[in-house]
Design a protein around this motif. Structure first.
Motif, PDB file in Angstrom:
ATOM      1  N   MET A  55      19.827  16.136   2.171  1.00  9.27           N
ATOM      2  CA  MET A  55      18.791  15.933   1.161  1.00  9.27           C
ATOM      3  C   MET A  55      17.448  15.766   1.874  1.00  9.27           C
ATOM      4  SD  MET A  55      20.567  15.488  -1.818  1.00  9.27           S
ATOM      5  CE  MET A  55      19.735  14.342  -2.910  1.00  9.27           C
ATOM      6  N   THR A  56      16.498  16.640   1.590  1.00 18.58           N
ATOM      7  CA  THR A  56      15.172  16.523   2.182  1.00 18.58           C
ATOM      8  C   THR A  56      14.137  16.358   1.070  1.00 18.58           C
ATOM      9  OG1 THR A  56      14.908  18.934   2.203  1.00 18.58           O
ATOM     10  CG2 THR A  56      15.775  17.895   4.200  1.00 18.58           C
ATOM     11  N   LEU A  57      13.128  15.555   1.337  1.00 15.45           N
ATOM     12  CA  LEU A  57      12.115  15.265   0.324  1.00 15.45           C
ATOM     13  C   LEU A  57      11.242  16.479   0.028  1.00 15.45           C
ATOM     14  CD1 LEU A  57      10.903  11.739   1.463  1.00 15.45           C
ATOM     15  CD2 LEU A  57      12.141  12.264  -0.639  1.00 15.45           C
ATOM     16  N   THR A  58      10.946  16.681  -1.245  1.00 21.05           N
ATOM     17  CA  THR A  58       9.943  17.663  -1.646  1.00 21.05           C
ATOM     18  C   THR A  58       8.562  17.033  -1.500  1.00 21.05           C
ATOM     19  OG1 THR A  58       9.988  16.906  -3.941  1.00 21.05           O
ATOM     20  CG2 THR A  58      11.555  18.653  -3.326  1.00 21.05           C
ATOM     21  N   GLY A  59       7.520  17.784  -1.804  1.00 20.17           N
ATOM     22  CA  GLY A  59       6.173  17.217  -1.772  1.00 20.17           C
ATOM     23  C   GLY A  59       6.036  16.055  -2.738  1.00 20.17           C
ATOM     24  N   ASP A  60       6.595  16.187  -3.949  1.00 18.93           N
ATOM     25  CA  ASP A  60       6.561  15.085  -4.919  1.00 18.93           C
ATOM     26  C   ASP A  60       7.355  13.893  -4.408  1.00 18.93           C
ATOM     27  OD1 ASP A  60       4.958  16.311  -6.904  1.00 18.93           O
ATOM     28  OD2 ASP A  60       6.681  17.470  -7.612  1.00 18.93           O
ATOM     29  N   GLY A  61       8.467  14.177  -3.737  1.00 19.05           N
ATOM     30  CA  GLY A  61       9.270  13.099  -3.179  1.00 19.05           C
ATOM     31  C   GLY A  61       8.523  12.329  -2.106  1.00 19.05           C
ATOM     32  N   GLN A  62       7.781  13.047  -1.265  1.00 22.29           N
ATOM     33  CA  GLN A  62       6.981  12.391  -0.231  1.00 22.29           C
ATOM     34  C   GLN A  62       5.935  11.472  -0.851  1.00 22.29           C
ATOM     35  OE1 GLN A  62       7.259  12.236   2.935  1.00 22.29           O
ATOM     36  NE2 GLN A  62       8.415  14.003   3.673  1.00 22.29           N
ATOM     37  N   ARG A  63       5.297  11.941  -1.921  1.00 22.32           N
ATOM     38  CA  ARG A  63       4.286  11.114  -2.576  1.00 22.32           C
ATOM     39  C   ARG A  63       4.898   9.857  -3.179  1.00 22.32           C
ATOM     40  NH1 ARG A  63       2.086  16.168  -3.663  1.00 22.32           N
ATOM     41  NH2 ARG A  63       3.248  16.423  -5.607  1.00 22.32           N
ATOM     42  N   LEU A  64       6.061  10.010  -3.816  1.00 21.58           N
ATOM     43  CA  LEU A  64       6.709   8.852  -4.423  1.00 21.58           C
ATOM     44  C   LEU A  64       7.166   7.859  -3.359  1.00 21.58           C
ATOM     45  CD1 LEU A  64       7.816   7.361  -6.886  1.00 21.58           C
ATOM     46  CD2 LEU A  64       9.943   8.674  -6.634  1.00 21.58           C
ATOM     47  N   LEU A  65       7.576   8.348  -2.198  1.00 22.60           N
ATOM     48  CA  LEU A  65       8.109   7.465  -1.163  1.00 22.60           C
ATOM     49  C   LEU A  65       7.070   6.432  -0.727  1.00 22.60           C
ATOM     50  CD1 LEU A  65      10.581   6.878   0.597  1.00 22.60           C
ATOM     51  CD2 LEU A  65       9.638   8.441   2.313  1.00 22.60           C
ATOM     52  N   GLY A  66       5.812   6.846  -0.614  1.00 21.21           N
ATOM     53  CA  GLY A  66       4.768   5.895  -0.249  1.00 21.21           C
ATOM     54  C   GLY A  66       4.633   4.786  -1.278  1.00 21.21           C
ATOM     55  N   TYR A  67       4.651   5.155  -2.564  1.00 18.77           N
ATOM     56  CA  TYR A  67       4.586   4.147  -3.619  1.00 18.77           C
ATOM     57  C   TYR A  67       5.830   3.260  -3.610  1.00 18.77           C
ATOM     58  CZ  TYR A  67       0.628   6.645  -5.723  1.00 18.77           C
ATOM     59  OH  TYR A  67      -0.586   7.214  -5.948  1.00 18.77           O
ATOM     60  N   ALA A  68       6.986   3.863  -3.385  1.00 16.76           N
ATOM     61  CA  ALA A  68       8.240   3.105  -3.386  1.00 16.76           C
ATOM     62  C   ALA A  68       8.226   2.038  -2.301  1.00 16.76           C
ATOM     63  CB  ALA A  68       9.427   4.049  -3.192  1.00 16.76           C
ATOM     64  N   HIS A  69       7.765   2.408  -1.103  1.00 20.09           N
ATOM     65  CA  HIS A  69       7.712   1.430  -0.014  1.00 20.09           C
ATOM     66  C   HIS A  69       6.800   0.261  -0.379  1.00 20.09           C
ATOM     67  CE1 HIS A  69       9.035   4.602   3.136  1.00 20.09           C
ATOM     68  NE2 HIS A  69      10.047   3.839   2.790  1.00 20.09           N
ATOM     69  N   ARG A  70       5.654   0.561  -0.953  1.00 19.26           N
ATOM     70  CA  ARG A  70       4.712  -0.509  -1.295  1.00 19.26           C
ATOM     71  C   ARG A  70       5.264  -1.396  -2.405  1.00 19.26           C
ATOM     72  NH1 ARG A  70       0.955   3.763  -0.545  1.00 19.26           N
ATOM     73  NH2 ARG A  70       0.525   4.003  -2.767  1.00 19.26           N
ATOM     74  N   MET A  71       5.905  -0.796  -3.410  1.00 18.59           N
ATOM     75  CA  MET A  71       6.440  -1.575  -4.525  1.00 18.59           C
ATOM     76  C   MET A  71       7.608  -2.454  -4.086  1.00 18.59           C
ATOM     77  SD  MET A  71       6.174   1.440  -7.400  1.00 18.59           S
ATOM     78  CE  MET A  71       6.883   0.520  -8.769  1.00 18.59           C
ATOM     79  N   LEU A  72       8.473  -1.922  -3.244  1.00 20.88           N
ATOM     80  CA  LEU A  72       9.616  -2.699  -2.766  1.00 20.88           C
ATOM     81  C   LEU A  72       9.158  -3.835  -1.852  1.00 20.88           C
ATOM     82  CD1 LEU A  72      12.122   0.213  -2.084  1.00 20.88           C
ATOM     83  CD2 LEU A  72      12.311  -1.528  -3.872  1.00 20.88           C
ATOM     84  N   THR A  73       8.144  -3.555  -1.040  1.00 20.88           N
ATOM     85  CA  THR A  73       7.607  -4.598  -0.158  1.00 20.88           C
ATOM     86  C   THR A  73       6.985  -5.716  -0.975  1.00 20.88           C
ATOM     87  OG1 THR A  73       7.186  -3.028   1.637  1.00 20.88           O
ATOM     88  CG2 THR A  73       5.926  -5.078   1.662  1.00 20.88           C
ATOM     89  N   LEU A  74       6.219  -5.362  -1.999  1.00 21.40           N
ATOM     90  CA  LEU A  74       5.584  -6.373  -2.844  1.00 21.40           C
ATOM     91  C   LEU A  74       6.635  -7.184  -3.600  1.00 21.40           C
ATOM     92  CD1 LEU A  74       2.906  -7.527  -3.796  1.00 21.40           C
ATOM     93  CD2 LEU A  74       2.902  -5.832  -5.648  1.00 21.40           C
ATOM     94  N   ALA A  75       7.693  -6.528  -4.062  1.00 14.39           N
ATOM     95  CA  ALA A  75       8.762  -7.232  -4.770  1.00 14.39           C
ATOM     96  C   ALA A  75       9.454  -8.235  -3.847  1.00 14.39           C
ATOM     97  CB  ALA A  75       9.769  -6.237  -5.326  1.00 14.39           C
ATOM     98  N   GLU A  76       9.691  -7.813  -2.592  1.00 10.02           N
ATOM     99  CA  GLU A  76      10.319  -8.714  -1.622  1.00 10.02           C
ATOM    100  C   GLU A  76       9.404  -9.891  -1.300  1.00 10.02           C
ATOM    101  OE1 GLU A  76      12.998 -10.284   1.237  1.00 10.02           O
ATOM    102  OE2 GLU A  76      13.234  -8.947  -0.478  1.00 10.02           O
ATOM    103  N   GLU A  77       8.114  -9.625  -1.185  1.00 11.82           N
ATOM    104  CA  GLU A  77       7.150 -10.691  -0.920  1.00 11.82           C
ATOM    105  C   GLU A  77       7.144 -11.709  -2.065  1.00 11.82           C
ATOM    106  OE1 GLU A  77       2.331 -11.166  -0.234  1.00 11.82           O
ATOM    107  OE2 GLU A  77       3.275  -9.199  -0.039  1.00 11.82           O
ATOM    108  N   ALA A  78       7.171 -11.212  -3.302  1.00 11.40           N
ATOM    109  CA  ALA A  78       7.191 -12.098  -4.467  1.00 11.40           C
ATOM    110  C   ALA A  78       8.472 -12.913  -4.516  1.00 11.40           C
ATOM    111  CB  ALA A  78       7.034 -11.272  -5.742  1.00 11.40           C
ATOM    112  N   ARG A  79       9.594 -12.279  -4.199  1.00 11.92           N
ATOM    113  CA  ARG A  79      10.879 -12.973  -4.210  1.00 11.92           C
ATOM    114  C   ARG A  79      10.886 -14.111  -3.201  1.00 11.92           C
ATOM    115  NH1 ARG A  79      15.723 -13.275  -1.803  1.00 11.92           N
ATOM    116  NH2 ARG A  79      15.110 -11.897  -0.103  1.00 11.92           N
TER     117      ARG A  79
END
Length: 296
Positions: A55-79
């Motif tokens: 499974m390799t990321l498409t261009g849209d997948g690459q864009r989402l990955l940046g947001y996903a990392h930031r959202m997961l990091t913020l969620a962990e920080e809040a937790r």
């Protein structure tokens, strides 16, 4: 869009495999596949190109990955902030190979004895790659080397700074050369430079030093030997010991090896290892790690 969907998506992207991601998440493969497909349907885009089991990321997948990392990091920080007044959760630490080998074992051993509830995830890379991973929220902090002059530019302290930096260690750098090298009959610049991939600060320092030597000898930078890339200090040391290369070596790393009479060292310079993180990222786990840094 749920955080679990983003966690599954990020892990599939990292492993490039639904099967491997399912194993790590301890879920059945069909569940992981379904969650990825549901996320694609929700967003209306294809996130992965599927080539057999890969499974390799498409261009849209690459864009989402940046947001996903930031959202997961913020969620962990809040937790972490809500759960306890002591460090808990996960701390993702990046490090150069040299720091991981010579400096981190003692530091992280002391840290874990104080805060055993923190899960430490360690990864290694070049200075440039680690900085990029911190900025992209793939790492919470990283130990990287940089000269004081370049650090003043790289780690801008203004309100719009991308990185916050704390001095962690002071390293003495050596140029490791074959013991058979005769100062009168052979030139250091004739040897290839054994180094890590581009983006390594020590490689850059080695190249600059060799170019300076060529200039002193009245020749241009094209006289510097080629760069031979290796993936470990043991391999680099072996190349120098065999008489086929020279290399920049931190003195602290050399002290961990069984140094043979087949090498000799030339003092180069001193350099600071910094712990860098995103200014906006706050966690007790990171704060307590910074308190243990010997250079503070």
């Amino acid at each position: 869009m749920e955080l679990l969907d983003l966690e599954i998506f990020s892990l599939v992207a990292k492993e490039q495999s639904v099967t491997r991601a399912a194993q790590l998440l301890q879920r059945v493969q069909s569940n992981v596949t379904t969650r990825v497909k549901q996320l694609e349907e929700e967003l209306g885009v294809q996130l992965f190109s599927r080539e057999g089991k890969r499974m390799t990321l498409t261009g849209d997948g690459q864009r989402l990955l940046g947001y996903a990392h930031r959202m997961l990091t913020l969620a962990e920080e809040a937790r972490q902030a809500m759960q306890s007044n002591v460090p808990v959760g996960r701390l993702r630490i990046g490090s150069m190979e040299s720091t991981a080998a010579a400096r981190l074992p003692g530091l992280l051993g002391a840290y874990q004895s104080l805060w055993p509830a923190v899960q430490l995830d360690i990864s290694t890379g070049t200075t440039r790659a680690l900085i990029d991973d911190v900025k992209a929220s793939r790492l919470d902090c990283a130990f990287i080397a940089e000269t004081d002059e370049r650090a003043a530019i790289e780690f801008n302290t203004g309100a719009d700074a991308d990185l916050a930096a704390i001095p962690a260690f002071r390293e003495e750098l050596l140029l490791l050369v074959p013991s058979r090298l005769g100062s009168a009959s052979e030139s250091v610049t004739h040897y290839p430079l054994a180094a890590f991939a581009k983006g390594c600060t020590y490689r850059r320092i080695g190249e600059q030093w060799l170019e300076s030597k060529c200039a002193d000898q009245g020749s241009g930078p094209e006289s510097v030997g080629e760069i031979v890339e290796y993936h470990s200090y043991h391999a680099i040391f072996a190349a120098v010991s065999a008489g086929t290369a020279v290399a920049v070596f931190p003195k602290s790393v050399l002290a961990t090896l069984a140094v043979a009479s087949t090498v000799q060292s030339i003092p180069l310079t001193e350099i600071t290892t910094w712990m860098v993180s995103r200014p906006a990222y706050q966690s007790l786990a990171l704060n307590e790690l910074s308190r243990l840094l010997p250079a503070r």
